[in-house]
Design a protein around this motif. Sequence first.
Motif, PDB file in Angstrom:
ATOM      1  N   ASN A 128       0.836  -1.196   0.000  1.00 21.37           N
ATOM      2  CA  ASN A 128       0.000   0.000   0.000  1.00 21.37           C
ATOM      3  C   ASN A 128       0.868   1.241   0.000  1.00 21.37           C
ATOM      4  O   ASN A 128       1.734   1.405   0.850  1.00 21.37           O
ATOM      5  CB  ASN A 128      -0.907   0.004   1.232  1.00 21.37           C
ATOM      6  CG  ASN A 128      -1.741  -1.261   1.293  1.00 21.37           C
ATOM      7  OD1 ASN A 128      -2.450  -1.582   0.350  1.00 21.37           O
ATOM      8  ND2 ASN A 128      -1.594  -2.003   2.387  1.00 21.37           N
ATOM      9  N   ILE A 129       0.615   2.094  -0.971  1.00 16.55           N
ATOM     10  CA  ILE A 129       1.444   3.293  -1.104  1.00 16.55           C
ATOM     11  C   ILE A 129       0.620   4.527  -0.746  1.00 16.55           C
ATOM     12  O   ILE A 129      -0.468   4.725  -1.282  1.00 16.55           O
ATOM     13  CB  ILE A 129       2.005   3.395  -2.525  1.00 16.55           C
ATOM     14  CG1 ILE A 129       2.940   2.213  -2.787  1.00 16.55           C
ATOM     15  CG2 ILE A 129       2.745   4.708  -2.727  1.00 16.55           C
ATOM     16  CD1 ILE A 129       3.264   1.976  -4.219  1.00 16.55           C
ATOM     17  N   ASN A 130       1.139   5.316   0.175  1.00 25.35           N
ATOM     18  CA  ASN A 130       0.466   6.538   0.576  1.00 25.35           C
ATOM     19  C   ASN A 130       1.027   7.696  -0.241  1.00 25.35           C
ATOM     20  O   ASN A 130       2.084   8.246   0.068  1.00 25.35           O
ATOM     21  CB  ASN A 130       0.680   6.775   2.073  1.00 25.35           C
ATOM     22  CG  ASN A 130      -0.140   7.946   2.585  1.00 25.35           C
ATOM     23  OD1 ASN A 130      -0.390   8.905   1.847  1.00 25.35           O
ATOM     24  ND2 ASN A 130      -0.556   7.869   3.832  1.00 25.35           N
ATOM     25  N   ILE A 133       1.774  11.238   1.538  1.00 25.25           N
ATOM     26  CA  ILE A 133       3.046  11.383   2.259  1.00 25.25           C
ATOM     27  C   ILE A 133       4.181  11.609   1.264  1.00 25.25           C
ATOM     28  O   ILE A 133       5.017  12.497   1.441  1.00 25.25           O
ATOM     29  CB  ILE A 133       3.330  10.124   3.117  1.00 25.25           C
ATOM     30  CG1 ILE A 133       2.284  10.005   4.228  1.00 25.25           C
ATOM     31  CG2 ILE A 133       4.734  10.179   3.695  1.00 25.25           C
ATOM     32  CD1 ILE A 133       2.503   8.837   5.156  1.00 25.25           C
ATOM     33  N   LEU A 134       4.169  10.824   0.183  1.00 27.06           N
ATOM     34  CA  LEU A 134       5.247  10.954  -0.800  1.00 27.06           C
ATOM     35  C   LEU A 134       5.220  12.334  -1.465  1.00 27.06           C
ATOM     36  O   LEU A 134       6.264  12.942  -1.683  1.00 27.06           O
ATOM     37  CB  LEU A 134       5.142   9.845  -1.851  1.00 27.06           C
ATOM     38  CG  LEU A 134       5.436   8.427  -1.335  1.00 27.06           C
ATOM     39  CD1 LEU A 134       5.296   7.401  -2.462  1.00 27.06           C
ATOM     40  CD2 LEU A 134       6.838   8.339  -0.732  1.00 27.06           C
TER      41      LEU A 134
ATOM     42  N   LEU B  33      11.931   7.049   2.298  1.00 31.82           N
ATOM     43  CA  LEU B  33      10.635   7.363   1.701  1.00 31.82           C
ATOM     44  C   LEU B  33       9.737   6.134   1.685  1.00 31.82           C
ATOM     45  O   LEU B  33       8.546   6.209   1.967  1.00 31.82           O
ATOM     46  CB  LEU B  33      10.838   7.878   0.267  1.00 31.82           C
ATOM     47  CG  LEU B  33      11.368   9.309   0.132  1.00 31.82           C
ATOM     48  CD1 LEU B  33      11.866   9.566  -1.275  1.00 31.82           C
ATOM     49  CD2 LEU B  33      10.291  10.317   0.496  1.00 31.82           C
ATOM     50  N   VAL B  36       8.264   5.400   5.182  1.00 29.44           N
ATOM     51  CA  VAL B  36       7.124   6.204   5.628  1.00 29.44           C
ATOM     52  C   VAL B  36       5.938   6.120   4.674  1.00 29.44           C
ATOM     53  O   VAL B  36       4.792   6.249   5.083  1.00 29.44           O
ATOM     54  CB  VAL B  36       7.493   7.693   5.847  1.00 29.44           C
ATOM     55  CG1 VAL B  36       8.485   7.831   6.975  1.00 29.44           C
ATOM     56  CG2 VAL B  36       8.033   8.327   4.567  1.00 29.44           C
ATOM     57  N   GLY B  37       6.214   5.914   3.391  1.00 26.86           N
ATOM     58  CA  GLY B  37       5.136   5.999   2.406  1.00 26.86           C
ATOM     59  C   GLY B  37       4.549   4.676   1.975  1.00 26.86           C
ATOM     60  O   GLY B  37       3.524   4.639   1.299  1.00 26.86           O
ATOM     61  N   VAL B  38       5.185   3.576   2.334  1.00 27.35           N
ATOM     62  CA  VAL B  38       4.700   2.277   1.882  1.00 27.35           C
ATOM     63  C   VAL B  38       4.451   1.364   3.070  1.00 27.35           C
ATOM     64  O   VAL B  38       5.272   1.289   3.980  1.00 27.35           O
ATOM     65  CB  VAL B  38       5.727   1.599   0.937  1.00 27.35           C
ATOM     66  CG1 VAL B  38       5.159   0.306   0.371  1.00 27.35           C
ATOM     67  CG2 VAL B  38       6.132   2.538  -0.184  1.00 27.35           C
ATOM     68  N   SER B  39       3.300   0.708   3.071  1.00 23.43           N
ATOM     69  CA  SER B  39       3.047  -0.275   4.117  1.00 23.43           C
ATOM     70  C   SER B  39       2.637  -1.596   3.477  1.00 23.43           C
ATOM     71  O   SER B  39       2.122  -1.624   2.361  1.00 23.43           O
ATOM     72  CB  SER B  39       1.954   0.225   5.056  1.00 23.43           C
ATOM     73  OG  SER B  39       0.778   0.464   4.317  1.00 23.43           O
ATOM     74  N   TYR B  40       2.906  -2.671   4.178  1.00 25.35           N
ATOM     75  CA  TYR B  40       2.604  -3.998   3.638  1.00 25.35           C
ATOM     76  C   TYR B  40       1.529  -4.665   4.474  1.00 25.35           C
ATOM     77  O   TYR B  40       1.652  -4.762   5.687  1.00 25.35           O
ATOM     78  CB  TYR B  40       3.872  -4.852   3.624  1.00 25.35           C
ATOM     79  CG  TYR B  40       4.974  -4.237   2.806  1.00 25.35           C
ATOM     80  CD1 TYR B  40       5.117  -4.572   1.460  1.00 25.35           C
ATOM     81  CD2 TYR B  40       5.863  -3.313   3.369  1.00 25.35           C
ATOM     82  CE1 TYR B  40       6.124  -3.998   0.692  1.00 25.35           C
ATOM     83  CE2 TYR B  40       6.868  -2.728   2.607  1.00 25.35           C
ATOM     84  CZ  TYR B  40       6.988  -3.077   1.281  1.00 25.35           C
ATOM     85  OH  TYR B  40       7.975  -2.507   0.526  1.00 25.35           O
ATOM     86  N   THR B  41       0.459  -5.112   3.826  1.00 27.38           N
ATOM     87  CA  THR B  41      -0.600  -5.778   4.580  1.00 27.38           C
ATOM     88  C   THR B  41      -0.460  -7.291   4.564  1.00 27.38           C
ATOM     89  O   THR B  41      -0.613  -7.937   5.578  1.00 27.38           O
ATOM     90  CB  THR B  41      -1.986  -5.395   4.031  1.00 27.38           C
ATOM     91  OG1 THR B  41      -1.951  -5.418   2.626  1.00 27.38           O
ATOM     92  CG2 THR B  41      -2.395  -4.026   4.525  1.00 27.38           C
TER      93      THR B  41
END
Lengths: 234, 457, 83
Positions: A128-130, A133-134, B33, B36-41
């Motif tokens: 999942n990319i936010n 924020i980027l 980056l 902070v900007g990428v999360s893994y489910t």
Amino acid sequence: MINSYRIALAGNPNTGKSTLFNALTGLRQHTGNWAGKTVSLAEGTVKHKDKTYQIIDLPGTYSLFSNSVDEEVARNYIVFEKPDVTLVVLDATSLERNLNLALQVLEMTRNVIVCINLIDEAEKKGININERILTRKLGVPVVKISARNKIGFPMLLDTIDRLVSGTIECNPVQTTYSEEIEEKITTIESKIRSLVGNSISSRWLALRLLDGDEALLNEFNRRLVLNDQVRREA
Amino acid sequence: MNMKELYSEAQAISSPQLRDDIVQQLYSRSRELCDVGVSYTKTKADTRTEKLDAIFTSKIWGFPIMLTMLGVVFYLTIAGANIPSSMLAEFFGWLENYITSAFQFLHAPDWLHGILVLGLYRGSTWVISVMLPPMAIFFPTFALLENYGYLPRVAFNMDRLFKFVGAHGKQSLTMAMGFGCNAAAVMSSRIIESPRERMLAILTNNFVPCNGRWGTLIVLASLFMAASFTGGFKSLVTTGVIVGIVLFGIVVTFFVSWALSKTLLKGVPTHYTLELPPYRRPKFFDTVIRSSLTKSWTVLVRAVKVAAPAAILTWVFANIHIGDTSILLHAVGFLDPFGKMLGLDGYIMLAFILGLPANEIVLPILLMGYLSTGSLTEVDSLVDLKQIFLDHGWTWVTALNVMLFSLLHYPCGTTLVNIYKETKSKKWTFLAFLIPTVLAILVPFIVYQTAKLFGWV
Amino acid sequence: MVKSNKISLFQGKKGNLIKISSISLEGVMRRRLLDLGFVPGAIVEVIKKSPLGDPIAFRVSQTTIALRKEESMKIEGELVNHD
């Protein structure tokens, strides 16, 4: 032409950059030569709202440090041909390496849009990319798309539209290096500004000179000679 | 102060560590980056690519799968192109009757009909009916494999062999591209970044037969090598012979690469990296349409552009007489002794010389010459075609040597132009012409003399 | 006793994770490796050998890159434990 803008596509190989190019331009494509060099790049057009965009598909590269012919071609286009927008296409499934290229582009030019492609594939893999924020961290718009399934195109085109019409502005956040390097950059940068003015990012140029980019130096001299010729002929 | 002085000044305060520091810094920012900007489910990793790689790059299956793929692509192209090719030829023949009638109706002079219909029209329609169907199958199939991500695996599997002769594994990709068009493949050699290996890929690319030569190879293989077979089996034998020729071309590629990297291209630095992207199911329809429209169409247009004037020229040569012999026959007579040494003849030599602009017109020109009319007589069936060859003293060795000459000889005009553009060197462009030419003379010569020695012909 | 677990990428076994400490290569190859993410501090996973034993594929910065023996021998790092 008024209301006509040039958009350059940059990105790593295998990011679906060409898929995006094809999806945007359909069959309105041709191969164009530019700037007197025998390098041909695919060009195509897309219309959105009242504007026409000429899309230029730059060669896919891992970096823009002119290690290869392709990198020089892409680098020269972004720096010297000054497209209205440089669209950096990133692969959502390998963002880390792809961002490395985006950061380099941010040093070279101001009007950049970061376009994260293959977003559906990434989501399937649980990535999942936010993008908010980027966007904040990079200082330029970040848009998520899937070129293959034409997801996110309206958002992408609107962002381009708002950028070229001045509704939004880019303030690329520069990468800070070690103190030692930053000092050197400062030393060179002021002298560069007196030489080339604001036509080219002086910080970027300082970095390239420090790095010993001879290919860039040659390109500069070549263009200088060309400009002189044009001036003399005019 | 100018840029050069500034450059020297910058170099004076710079350190060799600088690039390392810059890239390292860029990467650590990339990583931040991502943090902070990428999360893994999902915790379960996606292993599809790994599973596929376990098969496609397997010790046991890697090579058999690759060879099978090559065979399947060729078989699809050859067998699939058969029917549309003859349908196109029939259609153009049918159309020609009407065009001829129109010429008669307008009382057009014979020479005009000769140049435009017998020369231009027949020449270019031949090229279209022979070339279009295989291209419309080959390029999309190739594009599908490319978009799927299989091609880099070929480079991965083959690299050890290429390294052995001093070349780059990615050369296997430019070679694969060469099956479609050598001129395009020379441009695509840019994917090889290191200059020495790139030069090898450029200089040896024409040892893979391009689409323009396939026509020649397929026709001759099916006429002379697979003659005693029928039906689907015939296509299979033809495919087998073609694969054999292709493999020989690959052997020559390796040999020439090896020889060059031991001599002329010795010691120039080399570097190697190869990315293996994840497998991605290509958009079938998009890929097929696009590759047909862009690749197949542009290559075809180019071929017709070249074929048209060459066909006119051949017609003119065959119909202008000096003394009581046509210019064409004068040239044939001059080249004949040399051709005979290679188990070929003057007609064949002339066809290859006139075919320099594009390989696809070699066979049409040859037939025009044999029929001495300067135009392509309606060849109703392949049997008739074979009879024409047999009447001119062809044996299976002649056919084999024409195939070998076609495989090995100098690149076509467009390819040579592209080689010059890419290398920016007259010397290397000349070598790209010279090396194949020498081989194309040497190999048929040896084959023919050996065959004579053993009394096979 | 300090156990040294320094190995080159080439010596790594399938599945090994190696944290890069030094790259003893110069010129374009070094720069190319840096561009691809083979930077000191990066963690590289050994993926698999090609059918003929060389090159070897590595996982680095979320992508798979194959390197020849000549180069992978000159990139050194520390073996990292999986857990």
